[in-house]
Scaffold this active site. Structure first.
Site, mmCIF file in Angstrom:
data_model
loop_
_atom_site.group_PDB
_atom_site.id
_atom_site.type_symbol
_atom_site.label_atom_id
_atom_site.label_comp_id
_atom_site.label_asym_id
_atom_site.label_seq_id
_atom_site.Cartn_x
_atom_site.Cartn_y
_atom_site.Cartn_z
ATOM 1 N N LYS A 52 0.838 -1.201 0.000
ATOM 2 C CA LYS A 52 0.000 0.000 0.000
ATOM 3 C C LYS A 52 0.871 1.248 0.000
ATOM 4 C CE LYS A 52 -3.826 -2.498 1.899
ATOM 5 N NZ LYS A 52 -4.455 -3.096 3.057
ATOM 6 N N GLN A 96 -5.050 -1.935 9.100
ATOM 7 C CA GLN A 96 -4.888 -3.257 8.507
ATOM 8 C C GLN A 96 -5.570 -4.315 9.380
ATOM 9 O OE1 GLN A 96 -3.356 -3.822 5.439
ATOM 10 N NE2 GLN A 96 -4.171 -5.881 5.692
ATOM 11 N N ASP A 119 -11.224 2.436 3.154
ATOM 12 C CA ASP A 119 -11.531 1.023 2.940
ATOM 13 C C ASP A 119 -13.040 0.825 2.780
ATOM 14 O OD1 ASP A 119 -9.613 -0.918 2.648
ATOM 15 O OD2 ASP A 119 -9.156 -1.079 4.794
#
Ligand code: NDP
Length: 285
Positions: A52, A96, A119
């Site tokens: 990322k 995460q 997200d």
């Protein structure tokens, strides 16, 4: 023989478009920024975080990585999230998942500002996806939709079968296919006679996390087969949920693993961060 859907190629093209938009923002004095938080030492999570951060560099975005120790407390993690919520350099916050067991994924996600939830896991953004009126794309399912579009695969009126009903992949995938006017069936571990349902699919999306589970006899001749699965074989190699060898000869299009859906997920994350940055910049004006 199926046409291979090349996720690396499509991802590269999409990232070039994103980089171009980032460049325009930077010329206006605004640099999009993403903060990635990882707690603990899970090796797979560390690889995702590194990728990322690399993707941010590739498209010219600013990024910060917070690698916190396994014993981080909920209060410490929440403090960081709250601080990033009000940090003007940061447009997107990504935690995460999964977090270590003593921390609640849901509780932490709920504290991310919905405007920085790149997200699209916050309940507000999930609700917007459900309604079909959303800014933040659910990354993996949106990546699948971009692949279908790129290869000229029209969803409207098609029998779409999604195998897997997770909040991250299966459910939002079903929603996006429905918004694109597909006739959608969602299967899961309690589905009776799974093969009978998957054989009806014109477009079959598989996200279950079981190596090579979908075999040729479960797929209709000419189906489009999208394999979201990412499983590690004993020899360390990556494999999907679809048995490529037996399914590929029957499919019209198929995604490989690796090199299919995988590269698209992070690209959609970059797209969401760009969207968040544009919105934040407009608010400044
Ligand atoms: P989850 O474990 O959260 O969900 C798995 C789903 O598969 C569940 O809904 C489960 O059903 C269903 N399932 C399990 N076994 C069967 C079975 N035998 N028959 C039918 N359905 C079954 O997984 P995720 O959705 O998070 O991930 C799925 C896969 O996709 C994994 O391999 C993951 O690594 C990969 N992935 C890839 C991404 C990418 O970028 N390419 C991104 C995210 C995930 P039930 O609900 O009944 O338990």
């Amino acid at each position: 023989m199926a046409k291979i859907i090349d996720g690396k190629l499509v991802s590269t093209e999409e990232r070039k478009k994103i980089a171009c938009e980032v460049d325009k923002l930077k010329k206006d004095g605004y640099t999009p920024g993403l903060a990635v938080i990882i707690v603990g030492e899970d090796p797979a999570s560390k690889v995702y975080v590194r990728n990322k951060s690399k993707a941010c560099d590739e498209v010219g975005m600013y990024s910060e990585v917070y690698a916190l120790p396994e014993n981080t407390t909920e209060d410490e993690l929440l403090d960081l999230v709250h601080r990033l919520n009000t940090d003007d350099k940061i447009n997107g916050i990504l935690v995460q998942l999964p977090l270590p067991k003593h921390l609640s994924d849901e509780k932490i996600i709920a504290e991310i500002s919905p405007e920085k939830d790149v997200d699209a896991f916050h309940t507000i953004n999930v609700g917007k996806i459900m309604l079909g009126d959303y800014d933040f794309l659910p990354c993996t399912p949106a990546g699948v939709m971009v692949l279908l579009e790129h290869y000229g695969i029209n969803v409207s009126g098609k029998e779409c079968v999604v195998v897997g009903r997770s909040n991250i992949v299966g459910k939002p995938q079903a929603m996006l296919l429905l918004h694109a006017n597909g006739t959608v069936t969602v299967c899961h571990s309690r589905t009776k006679d799974l093969a009978e349902v998957t054989r009806r699919a014109d477009i079959l999306v598989v996200a279950i996390g079981k190596a090579d589970f979908i075999t040729g006899d479960m797929v209709k001749e000419g189906a489009v087969v999208i394999d979201v699965g990412m499983n590690r074989r004993e020899d360390g190699k990556l494999t999907g949920d679809v048995d490529f060898e037996t399914v590929e000869p029957k499919a019209s299009y198929i995604t490989p693993v690796p090199g299919g859906v995988g590269p698209m997920t992070i690209t959609m994350l970059m797209k969401n961060t760009l969207t968040a940055a544009k919105r934040a910049k407009n608010k400044q004006c």
